[in-house]
Design a protein around this motif. Sequence first.
Motif, PDB file in Angstrom:
ATOM      1  N   GLN A  20      44.793  42.859  40.583  1.00 39.52           N
ATOM      2  CA  GLN A  20      45.091  43.970  41.484  1.00 39.52           C
ATOM      3  C   GLN A  20      45.862  43.436  42.681  1.00 39.52           C
ATOM      4  O   GLN A  20      45.436  42.482  43.317  1.00 39.52           O
ATOM      5  CB  GLN A  20      43.810  44.642  41.982  1.00 39.52           C
ATOM      6  CG  GLN A  20      43.033  45.353  40.907  1.00 39.52           C
ATOM      7  CD  GLN A  20      41.749  45.945  41.439  1.00 39.52           C
ATOM      8  OE1 GLN A  20      41.034  45.329  42.215  1.00 39.52           O
ATOM      9  NE2 GLN A  20      41.450  47.167  41.016  1.00 39.52           N
ATOM     10  N   ARG A  21      46.974  44.090  42.985  1.00 38.51           N
ATOM     11  CA  ARG A  21      47.772  43.783  44.165  1.00 38.51           C
ATOM     12  C   ARG A  21      47.861  45.065  44.978  1.00 38.51           C
ATOM     13  O   ARG A  21      48.435  46.059  44.523  1.00 38.51           O
ATOM     14  CB  ARG A  21      49.178  43.311  43.787  1.00 38.51           C
ATOM     15  CG  ARG A  21      49.191  42.055  42.934  1.00 38.51           C
ATOM     16  CD  ARG A  21      48.771  40.836  43.766  1.00 38.51           C
ATOM     17  NE  ARG A  21      48.711  39.647  42.957  1.00 38.51           N
ATOM     18  CZ  ARG A  21      47.587  39.058  42.577  1.00 38.51           C
ATOM     19  NH1 ARG A  21      46.427  39.560  42.909  1.00 38.51           N
ATOM     20  NH2 ARG A  21      47.617  37.952  41.857  1.00 38.51           N
ATOM     21  N   ALA A  77      37.495  37.787  34.555  1.00 40.74           N
ATOM     22  CA  ALA A  77      38.162  37.168  35.700  1.00 40.74           C
ATOM     23  C   ALA A  77      38.855  38.269  36.492  1.00 40.74           C
ATOM     24  O   ALA A  77      39.528  39.120  35.913  1.00 40.74           O
ATOM     25  CB  ALA A  77      39.180  36.142  35.230  1.00 40.74           C
ATOM     26  N   VAL A  78      38.671  38.252  37.803  1.00 44.01           N
ATOM     27  CA  VAL A  78      39.304  39.234  38.672  1.00 44.01           C
ATOM     28  C   VAL A  78      40.162  38.486  39.682  1.00 44.01           C
ATOM     29  O   VAL A  78      39.693  37.579  40.361  1.00 44.01           O
ATOM     30  CB  VAL A  78      38.255  40.104  39.405  1.00 44.01           C
ATOM     31  CG1 VAL A  78      38.935  41.097  40.335  1.00 44.01           C
ATOM     32  CG2 VAL A  78      37.362  40.827  38.402  1.00 44.01           C
ATOM     33  N   ASP A  79      41.426  38.876  39.764  1.00 39.74           N
ATOM     34  CA  ASP A  79      42.381  38.289  40.706  1.00 39.74           C
ATOM     35  C   ASP A  79      42.879  39.424  41.598  1.00 39.74           C
ATOM     36  O   ASP A  79      43.566  40.329  41.122  1.00 39.74           O
ATOM     37  CB  ASP A  79      43.534  37.655  39.934  1.00 39.74           C
ATOM     38  CG  ASP A  79      44.627  37.108  40.836  1.00 39.74           C
ATOM     39  OD1 ASP A  79      44.372  36.889  42.038  1.00 39.74           O
ATOM     40  OD2 ASP A  79      45.748  36.914  40.337  1.00 39.74           O
ATOM     41  N   GLN A  80      42.502  39.389  42.880  1.00 39.24           N
ATOM     42  CA  GLN A  80      42.867  40.465  43.792  1.00 39.24           C
ATOM     43  C   GLN A  80      43.583  39.920  45.014  1.00 39.24           C
ATOM     44  O   GLN A  80      43.299  38.817  45.467  1.00 39.24           O
ATOM     45  CB  GLN A  80      41.626  41.210  44.296  1.00 39.24           C
ATOM     46  CG  GLN A  80      40.902  42.000  43.248  1.00 39.24           C
ATOM     47  CD  GLN A  80      39.633  42.604  43.800  1.00 39.24           C
ATOM     48  OE1 GLN A  80      38.831  41.914  44.396  1.00 39.24           O
ATOM     49  NE2 GLN A  80      39.455  43.894  43.597  1.00 39.24           N
ATOM     50  N   ALA A  81      44.478  40.734  45.556  1.00 35.25           N
ATOM     51  CA  ALA A  81      45.134  40.416  46.820  1.00 35.25           C
ATOM     52  C   ALA A  81      45.382  41.727  47.542  1.00 35.25           C
ATOM     53  O   ALA A  81      45.880  42.680  46.947  1.00 35.25           O
ATOM     54  CB  ALA A  81      46.440  39.676  46.590  1.00 35.25           C
ATOM     55  N   ALA A  82      45.018  41.762  48.811  1.00 31.52           N
ATOM     56  CA  ALA A  82      45.244  42.956  49.626  1.00 31.52           C
ATOM     57  C   ALA A  82      45.988  42.538  50.883  1.00 31.52           C
ATOM     58  O   ALA A  82      45.558  41.619  51.591  1.00 31.52           O
ATOM     59  CB  ALA A  82      43.922  43.623  49.981  1.00 31.52           C
ATOM     60  N   ILE A 132      37.940  49.599  46.819  1.00 32.61           N
ATOM     61  CA  ILE A 132      38.737  49.049  45.722  1.00 32.61           C
ATOM     62  C   ILE A 132      37.856  48.018  45.018  1.00 32.61           C
ATOM     63  O   ILE A 132      37.376  47.078  45.639  1.00 32.61           O
ATOM     64  CB  ILE A 132      40.015  48.341  46.241  1.00 32.61           C
ATOM     65  CG1 ILE A 132      40.818  49.232  47.174  1.00 32.61           C
ATOM     66  CG2 ILE A 132      40.833  47.809  45.082  1.00 32.61           C
ATOM     67  CD1 ILE A 132      41.531  50.361  46.519  1.00 32.61           C
ATOM     68  N   THR A 133      37.634  48.216  43.715  1.00 35.56           N
ATOM     69  CA  THR A 133      36.787  47.299  42.956  1.00 35.56           C
ATOM     70  C   THR A 133      37.519  46.895  41.685  1.00 35.56           C
ATOM     71  O   THR A 133      38.024  47.750  40.959  1.00 35.56           O
ATOM     72  CB  THR A 133      35.441  47.964  42.591  1.00 35.56           C
ATOM     73  OG1 THR A 133      34.820  48.426  43.788  1.00 35.56           O
ATOM     74  CG2 THR A 133      34.519  46.982  41.884  1.00 35.56           C
ATOM     75  N   GLY A 134      37.577  45.587  41.428  1.00 36.81           N
ATOM     76  CA  GLY A 134      38.224  45.090  40.219  1.00 36.81           C
ATOM     77  C   GLY A 134      37.460  45.469  38.975  1.00 36.81           C
ATOM     78  O   GLY A 134      37.992  46.065  38.047  1.00 36.81           O
ATOM     79  N   VAL A 135      36.177  45.139  38.923  1.00 40.30           N
ATOM     80  CA  VAL A 135      35.313  45.499  37.807  1.00 40.30           C
ATOM     81  C   VAL A 135      33.992  45.969  38.383  1.00 40.30           C
ATOM     82  O   VAL A 135      33.365  45.268  39.181  1.00 40.30           O
ATOM     83  CB  VAL A 135      35.065  44.300  36.858  1.00 40.30           C
ATOM     84  CG1 VAL A 135      34.058  44.669  35.777  1.00 40.30           C
ATOM     85  CG2 VAL A 135      36.361  43.824  36.236  1.00 40.30           C
TER      86      VAL A 135
END
Length: 184
Positions: free
Chosen positions: A137-138, A161-166, A146-149
């Motif tokens: 998520q970008r 695996a969750v890769d997030q950037a805000a 905001i939740t990845g999973v």
Amino acid sequence: MTDPLTWATLGGTAATESIKFLFAQATEVLKAWRDRRQRNSDDALEVPVAETDVLDGVPVGVELDTGTIQLEEATLVRLIQDLAPYAVGLSDVDPGDASLATAVSRTRDILERAYGQRLTFRGEDRAETGSRLTVTQRISQASGEITGVDAESIGRAVDIAVDQAAGEVREDGSVTGLRIRRIG
């Protein structure tokens, strides 16, 4: 989007059976979602993955990420409409049909995110069914949650695996990578 479906790898009959599987599974997911919504329930949404020979393994767990279904409901309805002629035998699969390949890949992508795991067809060169799901998520500006999973439960064999950037998280915003309430 997940790995695109490789028609050449699957061949005509396998591609048709894969479409039938995705069509049936997505239909069951949407029926369960609609029933849950009509009951005005917050219960976990559990939809077993249909037994099939088209997958290279057995998926683990039956609980769906309701956030994914809520977000993708309209898209999933449209995709089911796109797959229907092939799933019910009104049209033959054309290996050169890019729009069909996109519809199949997008349907699988939504189901994989909802189930939190891969759904790989026999003969495909990709991670096997039940293996790691990667969410990226970008977000330029996060407002609200905001939740990845976000899952009620996952099986012990699930690898996520969750890769997030805000860029900016507003005062009313929160960014959470992984929220799991029960493992096992």
